[in-house]
Write a protein that holds these residues in place. Structure first.
Motif, mmCIF file in Angstrom:
data_model
loop_
_atom_site.group_PDB
_atom_site.id
_atom_site.type_symbol
_atom_site.label_atom_id
_atom_site.label_comp_id
_atom_site.label_asym_id
_atom_site.label_seq_id
_atom_site.Cartn_x
_atom_site.Cartn_y
_atom_site.Cartn_z
ATOM 1 N N LEU B 80 93.337 86.594 -43.939
ATOM 2 C CA LEU B 80 93.505 86.691 -42.473
ATOM 3 C C LEU B 80 94.367 87.891 -42.109
ATOM 4 C CD1 LEU B 80 93.924 82.941 -41.435
ATOM 5 C CD2 LEU B 80 91.934 84.422 -41.147
ATOM 6 N N ILE B 81 95.441 88.111 -42.888
ATOM 7 C CA ILE B 81 96.317 89.254 -42.603
ATOM 8 C C ILE B 81 95.557 90.565 -42.791
ATOM 9 C CG2 ILE B 81 98.312 90.551 -43.487
ATOM 10 C CD1 ILE B 81 99.735 87.916 -43.902
ATOM 11 N N LEU B 82 94.786 90.638 -43.882
ATOM 12 C CA LEU B 82 94.026 91.869 -44.141
ATOM 13 C C LEU B 82 93.007 92.128 -43.024
ATOM 14 C CD1 LEU B 82 93.426 91.606 -47.990
ATOM 15 C CD2 LEU B 82 94.813 93.302 -46.785
ATOM 16 N N ILE B 83 92.331 91.050 -42.573
ATOM 17 C CA ILE B 83 91.373 91.217 -41.476
ATOM 18 C C ILE B 83 92.094 91.684 -40.215
ATOM 19 C CG2 ILE B 83 89.833 89.978 -39.891
ATOM 20 C CD1 ILE B 83 88.944 88.250 -42.207
ATOM 21 N N SER B 144 99.802 97.373 -51.750
ATOM 22 C CA SER B 144 100.352 96.696 -50.577
ATOM 23 C C SER B 144 99.251 96.154 -49.670
ATOM 24 C CB SER B 144 101.209 97.680 -49.767
ATOM 25 O OG SER B 144 100.408 98.747 -49.340
ATOM 26 N N ALA B 145 99.625 95.177 -48.856
ATOM 27 C CA ALA B 145 98.703 94.629 -47.864
ATOM 28 C C ALA B 145 98.251 95.739 -46.912
ATOM 29 C CB ALA B 145 99.383 93.517 -47.073
ATOM 30 N N LEU B 146 99.202 96.609 -46.585
ATOM 31 C CA LEU B 146 98.903 97.683 -45.648
ATOM 32 C C LEU B 146 97.774 98.578 -46.153
ATOM 33 C CD1 LEU B 146 100.027 98.681 -42.943
ATOM 34 C CD2 LEU B 146 101.336 100.372 -44.224
ATOM 35 N N SER B 147 97.838 98.949 -47.424
ATOM 36 C CA SER B 147 96.795 99.821 -47.953
ATOM 37 C C SER B 147 95.448 99.104 -47.958
ATOM 38 C CB SER B 147 97.164 100.304 -49.354
ATOM 39 O OG SER B 147 97.301 99.208 -50.224
ATOM 40 N N GLY B 148 95.460 97.782 -48.235
ATOM 41 C CA GLY B 148 94.212 97.013 -48.191
ATOM 42 C C GLY B 148 93.635 96.983 -46.794
ATOM 43 N N GLY B 149 94.502 96.712 -45.799
ATOM 44 C CA GLY B 149 94.054 96.688 -44.407
ATOM 45 C C GLY B 149 93.526 98.046 -43.974
ATOM 46 N N THR B 223 94.010 98.350 -53.821
ATOM 47 C CA THR B 223 94.928 98.471 -52.690
ATOM 48 C C THR B 223 95.818 97.248 -52.501
ATOM 49 O OG1 THR B 223 93.112 97.771 -51.284
ATOM 50 C CG2 THR B 223 93.524 100.124 -51.417
ATOM 51 N N SER B 224 95.211 96.128 -52.064
ATOM 52 C CA SER B 224 96.055 94.947 -51.852
ATOM 53 C C SER B 224 96.295 94.234 -53.183
ATOM 54 C CB SER B 224 95.408 93.999 -50.848
ATOM 55 O OG SER B 224 94.265 93.411 -51.411
ATOM 56 N N PHE B 225 95.455 94.530 -54.166
ATOM 57 C CA PHE B 225 95.598 94.129 -55.554
ATOM 58 C C PHE B 225 95.435 92.633 -55.789
ATOM 59 C CE2 PHE B 225 97.983 93.459 -59.578
ATOM 60 C CZ PHE B 225 97.186 94.264 -60.374
ATOM 61 N N GLY B 226 96.171 91.798 -55.132
ATOM 62 C CA GLY B 226 96.146 90.360 -55.424
ATOM 63 C C GLY B 226 97.549 89.899 -55.737
ATOM 64 N N ASN B 227 97.779 88.611 -55.481
ATOM 65 C CA ASN B 227 99.136 88.098 -55.650
ATOM 66 C C ASN B 227 99.029 86.593 -55.866
ATOM 67 O OD1 ASN B 227 101.825 87.434 -55.435
ATOM 68 N ND2 ASN B 227 102.201 88.852 -53.728
ATOM 69 N N GLN B 228 99.681 86.114 -56.923
ATOM 70 C CA GLN B 228 99.618 84.672 -57.204
ATOM 71 C C GLN B 228 100.536 83.898 -56.275
ATOM 72 O OE1 GLN B 228 97.834 82.577 -59.308
ATOM 73 N NE2 GLN B 228 96.510 84.363 -59.476
ATOM 74 N N PHE B 229 101.384 84.617 -55.558
ATOM 75 C CA PHE B 229 102.389 83.933 -54.735
ATOM 76 C C PHE B 229 102.118 84.157 -53.261
ATOM 77 C CE2 PHE B 229 104.181 85.164 -58.795
ATOM 78 C CZ PHE B 229 104.469 83.920 -59.305
ATOM 79 N N PHE B 230 102.812 83.374 -52.482
ATOM 80 C CA PHE B 230 102.647 83.485 -51.044
ATOM 81 C C PHE B 230 103.425 84.687 -50.540
ATOM 82 C CE2 PHE B 230 103.339 82.444 -46.626
ATOM 83 C CZ PHE B 230 102.098 81.951 -46.257
ATOM 84 N N LEU B 232 103.951 87.422 -47.013
ATOM 85 C CA LEU B 232 103.592 87.833 -45.657
ATOM 86 C C LEU B 232 103.959 89.288 -45.419
ATOM 87 C CD1 LEU B 232 104.646 84.778 -43.457
ATOM 88 C CD2 LEU B 232 102.346 85.478 -44.067
ATOM 89 N N SER B 233 104.633 89.897 -46.399
ATOM 90 C CA SER B 233 105.102 91.253 -46.136
ATOM 91 C C SER B 233 103.984 92.271 -46.389
ATOM 92 C CB SER B 233 106.321 91.569 -47.001
ATOM 93 O OG SER B 233 105.977 91.410 -48.350
ATOM 94 N N LEU B 234 103.990 93.292 -45.559
ATOM 95 C CA LEU B 234 102.882 94.231 -45.569
ATOM 96 C C LEU B 234 103.030 95.284 -46.661
ATOM 97 C CD1 LEU B 234 102.364 94.786 -41.736
ATOM 98 C CD2 LEU B 234 101.330 93.088 -43.242
ATOM 99 N N ASP B 235 104.237 95.443 -47.199
ATOM 100 C CA ASP B 235 104.417 96.496 -48.197
ATOM 101 C C ASP B 235 104.370 95.951 -49.629
ATOM 102 O OD1 ASP B 235 106.688 95.067 -47.907
ATOM 103 O OD2 ASP B 235 108.061 96.795 -47.902
ATOM 104 N N GLU B 236 103.915 94.684 -49.774
ATOM 105 C CA GLU B 236 103.768 94.117 -51.106
ATOM 106 C C GLU B 236 102.321 93.755 -51.351
ATOM 107 O OE1 GLU B 236 106.362 90.804 -51.798
ATOM 108 O OE2 GLU B 236 108.074 91.932 -51.028
ATOM 109 N N PRO B 237 101.931 93.636 -52.624
ATOM 110 C CA PRO B 237 100.564 93.171 -52.900
ATOM 111 C C PRO B 237 100.327 91.823 -52.233
ATOM 112 C CG PRO B 237 101.604 93.920 -54.916
ATOM 113 C CD PRO B 237 102.671 93.924 -53.858
ATOM 114 N N ILE B 238 99.097 91.584 -51.820
ATOM 115 C CA ILE B 238 98.822 90.333 -51.117
ATOM 116 C C ILE B 238 97.544 89.722 -51.674
ATOM 117 C CG2 ILE B 238 97.422 91.289 -49.244
ATOM 118 C CD1 ILE B 238 99.110 89.464 -47.352
ATOM 119 N N ALA B 239 97.513 88.383 -51.699
ATOM 120 C CA ALA B 239 96.318 87.704 -52.204
ATOM 121 C C ALA B 239 95.214 87.778 -51.167
ATOM 122 C CB ALA B 239 96.656 86.254 -52.505
ATOM 123 N N SER B 240 93.964 87.680 -51.634
ATOM 124 C CA SER B 240 92.852 87.601 -50.695
ATOM 125 C C SER B 240 91.757 86.770 -51.334
ATOM 126 C CB SER B 240 92.337 88.996 -50.362
ATOM 127 O OG SER B 240 91.920 89.623 -51.545
#
Lengths: 265, 290
Positions: B80-83, B144-149, B223-230, B232-240
């Motif tokens: 949802l964050i990436l979208i 980071s989430a930002l690069s994925g977005g 870019t967003s790479f993936g993350n096993q943890f929760f 919300l920050s935009l400058d860290e890898p994020i799960a999708s």
């Protein structure tokens, strides 16, 4: 010959009798002339009809009065147009169009707006309104265009639910809401049925008390019914301009006579 | 020659009717071929994922291997964050350039923009991923989430631009003239009249673009790479969801396979729900008339 016509007609010389004056007005599309050297003086608070066969430049003339040719990159306009003795270049395009309203051939209300919003659109989107006055303006303009009784209970409904004739009267209400001096009508009834046409014609007749109206029409009977003066255009030239009665009963030019009697058209 | 000869004879008419029917049969057949894969995907994902889909799946974090249960809350929120990020970049840029191309067309620049959008919409998404990697991940030094977005946003732009252009061109010229003739300025005309008239169509285009990026996997790998943890920050890898599905599906554990199916089903449902929500809110009062 035309000069004489003018003298004949223009016995009252006072300049403020005229709201529109065009001198040597020519419009070219891609270097091809559509109208050439049109000299015309339109009287204040009267109805002037422009008649002529298809392609004679009637609409081209009309659209140059509110600078609509600006939208067509291939169009160039020469000559001078004065509204109330001021050159239209001095108004700037936006102020000019507030002064010179236009009603089009096909009714074109804004499809996403309600009846109410359509009437107020010209005020709201030019940022020139007081909210408390809008209701009054809507009632006044719809009454003036003869639509109030029919729509007063459904002002918030889409304008597209109206019939063609009602839509055209809504477009007229929208035009007069901006409070123009002049209304240009480009074959306003050619897409309408006979009853709606009669309504619009009566409306034109009533509106001339307050507005200067130029109406382009294909329909000679219509010109004869509604107008005070008539200009006959042919092949991009102004052939004859005179009182409507004169044009239809005793035209000076042979060409005019042939056209109004239906010898060509 | 009698008048009868001029008209088509019965024999001729039969042949023409036959031809017409043949073409119709082909069209119907092709339409069935179009619908079948979608229905198959929908039912197969639902059938396989449904057993594992529970409230826990939606609100719990992934559990370590060996433990049963757990969910994909991080991936759902991440998607949802990436979208959201992609929309913030892709929708305004797409709509504004679409307006430019449609309303101010004719110049050399607008033709260049048109050409570039066409090329961009045909660019493989993995290449856009590499671009985002070079521009953002390398310069900031982390996934980071930002690069994925950003990557997903770029993928959205051509779709949104093209649909905006097409929809604005469908608005009749007479509507523009009516507005300008009232003394309404050009930008007000475009924004309040023309764009508003074209809005239902543009919304559909945006939905298409969102649906397309919601399932994009390739560009997210860089870019967003993936993350096993929760997170919300935009400058860290994020799960999708797509990445999580990919990782779970290629794992050797049956439990994770089941989770992947459930994830796939959530992804399909998500796109479906976004569709419904946006349609509901942007439904024009009078859209049936446009």
């Amino acid at each position: 010959m035309m000069e004489e016509d003018f003298k004949d007609d223009l016995e009252e010389k006072s300049e403020d009798k005229f709201s529109i004056t065009t001198e040597n007005l020519s419009v070219y599309f891609n270097e091809k002339p559509a109208i050439k050297d049109i000299n015309l003086k339109v009287r204040n608070k009267s109805v002037t009809a422009i008649i002529g066969p298809s392609g004679c430049g009637k609409s081209t003339y009309l659209r140059s009065l509110n600078m609509m040719h600006e939208l067509t990159p291939s169009a160039t306009v020469y000559g001078s147009i004065k509204i109330n003795n001021i050159d239209i270049e001095e108004f700037g395009v936006i102020n000019l169009r507030k002064k010179v309203g236009m009603v089009f051939q096909k009714p074109n209300p804004f499809p996403t707006l309600s009846i109410y919003e359509n009437v107020t659109s010209g005020l709201i989107y030019t940022g020139n309104y007081k909210k408390s006055r809008l209701d009054d303006i809507v009632e006044k303009c719809l009454t003036a265009s003869g639509l109030w009784k029919e729509v007063k209970d459904r002002l918030k409904v889409s304008a597209m639910t109206l019939s063609g004739g009602q839509q055209q009267r809504l477009c007229i209400a929208r035009t007069i809401a901006v409070n123009p001096d002049i209304i240009l009508m480009d074959e306003p009834t050619s897409a309408l049925d006979p009853i709606s046409t009669t309504n619009i014609e009566e409306l034109v007749y009533n509106l001339k008390k307050e507005y200067t109206i130029i109406i382009v029409t294909h329909n000679m009977q219509q010109a004869a019914r509604v107008s005070d003066h008539t200009a006959f255009f042919y092949l991009g030239r102004l052939v004859e301009y005179s009182k409507t009665r004169t044009i239809f009963t005793n035209p000076k030019e042979k060409l005019t006579e042939e056209y109004v009697t239906g010898k060509f058209g | 020659m009698t008048t009868k000869d001029i008209f088509i004879t019965d024999k001729n008419l039969k042949y023409r009717k036959l031809k017409s029917n043949m073409v119709l049969i082909f069209c119907v057949f092709a339409s069935i071929l179009t619908v079948l894969p979608l229905l198959y995907i929908f039912f197969y994902t639902t059938a396989s994922g449904f057993t594992h889909l529970s409230l826990d799946f939606l609100i719990q974090m992934p559990k370590p291997v060996g433990e049963t249960g757990g969910g994909m809350a991080n991936a759902i929120v991440g998607t949802l964050i990436l979208i959201g990020l992609a929309s913030v970049i892709g929708i305004p840029v797409g709509i504004l350039s679409g307006i430019y191309v449609a309303e101010y067309s004719g110049g050399i620049f607008s033709n260049i923009v048109k050409f570039v959008t066409d090329v961009l919409s045909g660019t493989p998404s993995i290449i856009i991923g590499i671009f985002a990697y070079t521009v953002i991940v390398l310069t900031t030094g982390s996934f980071s989430a930002l690069s994925g977005g950003f990557a997903l946003g770029i993928i959205m732009i051509p779709t949104v631009t093209r649909i905006t252009e097409e929809m604005l061109k469908l608005v009749p010229q007479s509507i523009r003239e009516a507005s300008l003739a009232l003394g309404i300025s050009r930008w007000r005309t475009t924004l309040n009249i023309v764009l508003k008239t074209a809005l239902p169509g543009i919304t559909t285009g945006i939905l298409l673009a969102i649906a397309r990026i919601a399932g994009e996997t390739a560009p997210l790998l860089f870019t967003s790479f993936g993350n096993q943890f929760f997170s919300l920050s935009l400058d860290e890898p994020i799960a999708s969801l797509p990445i999580q599905i990919y990782n779970y599906a290629k794992s050797p554990y049956t439990d994770w396979h089941q989770q992947a199916w459930a994830g796939a089903m959530v992804l399909v449902l998500l796109v479906f729900i976004i569709n419904l929500i946006v349609r509901f809110f942007t439904k024009n009062k009078f859209s049936s008339d446009v």
